[in-house]
Write an enzyme that holds these catalytic residues in place. Structure first.
Site, PDB file in Angstrom:
ATOM      1  N   LYS B 130       0.773  -1.032   0.455  1.00  8.54           N
ATOM      2  CA  LYS B 130      -0.426  -0.193   0.389  1.00  8.54           C
ATOM      3  C   LYS B 130       0.885   1.434   0.157  1.00  8.54           C
ATOM      4  O   LYS B 130       1.984   1.449   0.618  1.00  8.54           O
ATOM      5  CB  LYS B 130      -0.796  -0.050   1.339  1.00  8.54           C
ATOM      6  CG  LYS B 130      -1.723   1.094   1.178  1.00  8.54           C
ATOM      7  CD  LYS B 130      -2.593   0.628   2.495  1.00  8.54           C
ATOM      8  CE  LYS B 130      -3.940   1.905   2.783  1.00  8.54           C
ATOM      9  NZ  LYS B 130      -4.778   1.985   3.364  1.00  8.54           N
ATOM     10  N   LEU B 179      -7.176   8.407   2.776  1.00  9.27           N
ATOM     11  CA  LEU B 179      -6.983   6.977   3.559  1.00  9.27           C
ATOM     12  C   LEU B 179      -8.282   7.051   4.879  1.00  9.27           C
ATOM     13  O   LEU B 179      -8.504   5.600   5.230  1.00  9.27           O
ATOM     14  CB  LEU B 179      -5.589   7.143   4.515  1.00  9.27           C
ATOM     15  CG  LEU B 179      -4.730   7.204   3.857  1.00  9.27           C
ATOM     16  CD1 LEU B 179      -3.332   6.906   5.475  1.00  9.27           C
ATOM     17  CD2 LEU B 179      -4.868   5.921   2.728  1.00  9.27           C
ATOM     18  N   SER B 205      -9.683   1.204   2.757  1.00  7.91           N
ATOM     19  CA  SER B 205      -8.452   2.406   1.828  1.00  7.91           C
ATOM     20  C   SER B 205      -7.737   1.254   1.333  1.00  7.91           C
ATOM     21  O   SER B 205      -6.834   2.296   0.303  1.00  7.91           O
ATOM     22  CB  SER B 205      -7.781   3.376   2.872  1.00  7.91           C
ATOM     23  OG  SER B 205      -7.006   2.566   4.047  1.00  7.91           O
ATOM     24  N   GLY B 227     -10.488   1.206   9.934  1.00  9.09           N
ATOM     25  CA  GLY B 227     -11.620   1.090  10.650  1.00  9.09           C
ATOM     26  C   GLY B 227     -12.482   0.411   9.571  1.00  9.09           C
ATOM     27  O   GLY B 227     -13.211  -0.237   9.227  1.00  9.09           O
ATOM     28  N   GLY B 228     -11.114  -0.888   8.772  1.00  7.86           N
ATOM     29  CA  GLY B 228     -12.316  -1.526   7.688  1.00  7.86           C
ATOM     30  C   GLY B 228     -11.193  -1.767   6.150  1.00  7.86           C
ATOM     31  O   GLY B 228     -11.192  -2.415   5.624  1.00  7.86           O
ATOM     32  N   SER B 229      -9.771  -1.206   6.665  1.00  8.36           N
ATOM     33  CA  SER B 229      -9.469  -1.071   5.237  1.00  8.36           C
ATOM     34  C   SER B 229      -8.718  -1.783   4.157  1.00  8.36           C
ATOM     35  O   SER B 229      -8.357  -2.153   3.944  1.00  8.36           O
ATOM     36  CB  SER B 229      -8.517   0.511   5.397  1.00  8.36           C
ATOM     37  OG  SER B 229      -8.892   1.774   5.177  1.00  8.36           O
TER      38      SER B 229
END
Lengths: 557, 557
Positions: B130, B179, B205, B227-229
């Site tokens: 990433k 992000l 993200s 948060g879930g990326s």
């Protein structure tokens, strides 16, 4: 209609006095009698067996309790009596609940008798708790007038674990208002003084524990440390005391100041007369899986391989870095002598000692201070404004009008935004990264292939100073911001001959000059001199093992 | 004199296009061709062997690399070509550096040839990163126009570890601006789309990783998750993806948004086509002692006992809690079907499945959102104002004027003080303590003596939705605030027959009604359906092992 804060204090003090069994009152020596460490045994209250019990170290106590050679009732009674003597000498206690503790002791004795088994690894052992560790049904004042009459609805996670381990929490101990002072004085219980010399501070914020354990009024105490609050009282009172890494000992369910400050949190840890007691406590808590009771507790069992120093050459030929000063203040002669003694002892034991050059210690400590300052005044005001009790501005004896300089207590800056706080926290992380990289770099020069194994440094630039004069916690708080486990151990005592005042050196700073001026061997009469050993984050096992090596070297073992 | 932001973007895009070898350009299908997953193998660019290599899972790839049956040069070339195909189909890449990656591959091959030994457990393996994971000398845009031309001066700690493990970081992948979106679109590189259906989002993200790995343009990718990326792109693209606990994988030296936000931090973790690849990655990093490179890394070695489920009955007769909905939104039919499939498979395999009742999920997610919001707008503005690039307000396709509702992206509230932030963080900790206590309480009802072993829940209340419609990350962010490791795994795919729209239910909330209206099997054509398994903080080993059990049950093993 409402009570004034002074009336609330008077009522609380009356209730505290009433909690003391009348037959445990002693004839208290005058304030001019500075050293009171021998009084518990000379005052006549303790039986010979009680003297013996209270002089016995934790490891041996636990064996005698487990074998039922000594009952928990007699051990608890002995320490309770001695704790009450300590209270009369140095004002170290807050909550006193004799009946409850003796009932618990009897339960433990009955369990052992009927099952033949101990409840856990701390079976029957009385343990004192700093006045943050909630016990269901016990008042939780924590040095705030506003919290008088606040009773805990449930136990802190650590208290539950201590109960599960078979321990017997039996008293709670004094703290400074806000907990953010390295001395111990508040508007409710007043000041805790140092039993080695009552004109000196016992340190803080776990100063009640330090003074109590030093008088052997408790075999082991639990303090908390956000900037030195376990280590400073341990050092000033001549004890062993460990500041573990964040989350190694559970904090859930305890009360605190500055709650919600997540960046450099306070941690709990033990203060004890013996090193073995510290190890036993840490192992018992880690083995109790504290992560099942506290979401912030690290999921890391006691690691026997780390205790055997697998990452440190199995303890042979260690390399210690000695931090002679932090670049801001040169420590007083007794502290330097303690460092020299330790260096010589380690070299004689076959280890290597190198100089540890402090890396941006002032910047680290200033950043830490700024993080706390970002919200501390609003926090203090929220509590104290309930009753209007004054916010304490100095730890000096009331007679004096002088304001002690301090770089420990955060100065407060309510104008910092959340985003501003993030910037401070970001700067702190960068400094931590630099420090780690710098430490790793030492692998190039130690000759062992490993980086320096541990850092040995002063706990403060002085031994226990007079009340109100403990102006500097940077020697300890550096390891809070770095989150390095740090173990304080006794080395020597201030010696008027060996520790004569030296001619002025080239001062590192204005504070250094002030610190130089503070020193006079007479002022520091009889003060213990301790040092601290610091290791890597979450390396408690290795830090304990390396402190054992240093301790044995100093004792010529 | 200065370049406009649009000029800076045009320049960057030109340089990106020039980094692609001309012979790797393919004939791109029209945008109306929604599913592009078969094109890498049908377009004719890859040789048969390159198809074989890129279809091979990580565990087998590593064996063939270690035995020199396949060279790192050929494996890297195969994945690079396929990554460039993916880029042309779904716009998933940011940085492209073919020569550098091939030179590294050759070094690895030479090392193996000359020494007979692999460099480490990931020898020769290409890994995509990433666009936060700094590589020395590589541009670090991270979706900000303002960061165009910013080259990393050193590697992130994780990149150093991957190099030490013998891996070959070979491309960087796309992210949303800031992000803090669960989709992937920014002003520099534009939008990454879903290879299973390009009218749908790849999630965010780490949406560049999700799309790339789904097209097998990389054997394993590293994403980040605040948060879930990691989990959202893994789910939307049909992959395995693990969100580890804070500090299990090092973050030091990476770039990020909202730096200094210490309370609910982002974490790195793997996205992969195979479960084995995730385990190999996690073990390799943990065994590399990341705590020597990152002061926030947990000092916890890979724990084989935990992997063998010593705290979970050695994996026999596990009890899984299924969270059918979070009390706010009922998931769409394919998600419910996936939960039902998983329940049936686990029961057939001899495990027990109980309902998991969500505990204050909305309150937890709102508190989390408030913590981020406390400083996020100042953070975003600080970066974007450098060039004046617009702050992105919606992820909807540009043609539409509608603003998507989202409760994921923090709304921003610059007026919160540091003290106010502490109060939010305090509230969060209380909720975490409650959740842990609630989980522990389940031991009373499971019948195993243990609490529920793991929670299985939706990753989102829908499969990959159309661009701009991913308005809810609460099914994932709940585990960020709780810090529970969560492993996303594929279960099925949206099926127009099995997943027909149902008649309206009694809506839990207005959002629930909106979510109901969003569903239509045609809209979600061909979308993968995944679930997540969550365990206790720092219990990655057990979470991996339990996900293996679920995965095997689903596959009828």
């Amino acid at each position: 209609m409402g009570q004034s804060w002074q009336e609330a204090v008077a009522d609380k003090k009356r209730r505290q006095a009433e909690a003391i069994p009348k037959q445990w009152l002693i004839s208290v020596p005058p304030a001019t009698e500075l050293t009171v460490t021998s009084i518990p045994e000379s005052c006549g209250l303790l039986t010979d067996k009680e003297v013996l019990i209270t002089k016995t170290e934790v490891d041996v106590l636990l064996k005698k309790l487990a074998s039922a050679e000594w009952s928990s009732v007699e051990v608890t009674t002995a320490f309770y009596k001695r704790a009450i003597i300590a209270q009369q000498l140095v004002n170290c206690l807050t909550e006193i609940f004799v009946d409850r503790a003796l009932a618990r002791a009897k339960e433990l004795d009955d369990h052992l008798k009927s099952t033949g088994k101990v409840v856990g690894p701390l079976h029957g052992l009385p343990i004192s708790l700093k006045d943050q560790l909630c016990m269901k049904g016990v008042e939780n004042v924590m040095g705030y007038v506003s919290w008088i009459g606040k009773y805990a609805e449930k136990n802190a996670a650590l208290v539950d674990i201590l109960y599960e381990c078979g321990a017997n929490p039996f008293v709670q101990t004094n703290v400074p208002q806000t907990l953010m002072w390295p001395e111990t004085f508040n508007n409710v219980f007043g000041r805790t003084v140092n039993p080695h010399n009552r004109s000196l501070t016992s340190g803080g914020s776990s100063g009640g524990e330090g003074a109590l354990v030093a008088l052997r009024g408790s075999p082991i105490g639990v303090g908390s440390d956000i900037g030195g609050s376990i280590r400073i009282p341990s050092a000033f009172c001549g004890l062993y005391g460990l500041r573990p890494s964040y989350g190694r000992i559970p904090y859930a369910g305890a009360v605190n100041s500055m709650e919600g400050q997540d960046s450099v949190p306070s941690v709990f840890g033990p203060l004890c007369n013996s090193l073995a007691g510290v190890k036993i406590f840490m192992k018992a808590v880690a083995d109790s899986k504290p992560w099942l009771k506290d979401p912030l507790a690290v999921r890391k069992k006691w690691d026997e391989d780390e205790y055997k120093l697998e990452d440190h050459g199995r303890g042979k030929g260690l390399v210690f870095g000695i931090c002679w000063n932090n670049g801001v203040k040169v420590p007083h002669p007794p502290i330097i002598r303690a460092l020299e003694m330790t260096k010589a002892a380690l070299e004689a034991a076959g280890h290597t000692v190198v100089d540890w050059v402090p890396h941006k210690h002032a910047e680290l400590c200033n950043t830490l201070n700024d993080i706390w300052s970002a919200g501390c005044l609003e926090d203090y005001d929220t509590v104290t404004s309930i009753t209007g009790e004054p916010l304490i501005e100095t730890m000096l004896a009331e007679a004096s009008g002088e304001i002690a300089k301090t770089n420990f207590r955060p100065t407060g800056n309510a104008s910092v935004s959340a985003y501003g706080l993030w910037q401070l926290q970001k700067a702190k992380l960068r400094l931590r990264q630099e420090y780690l990289a710098m430490w790793e770099e030492t692998a190039k020069t130690t000759g062992t292939g490993r980086p320096v194994d541990a850092i040995i440094s002063p706990v403060a630039p002085y031994a226990a100073p007079p009340h109100g004069m403990n102006s500097d916690a940077s020697y300890t708080s550096i390891y809070n911001v770095l989150d390095y486990p740090s173990f304080v151990f006794p080395v020597t005592r201030v010696d008027p001959v060996k520790d004569a005042k030296k001619p002025p050196h080239k001062f590192l700073s204005e504070e250094d000059e002030d610190n130089y001026k503070l020193y006079d061997p007479k002022t520091f009469f009889n003060a213990p001199v301790n040092l601290q050993l610091s290791g890597r984050t979450q390396e408690e096992e290795a830090v304990i093992a390396m402190t054992e090596i240093v301790d044995a070297a100093l004792k010529g073992k």
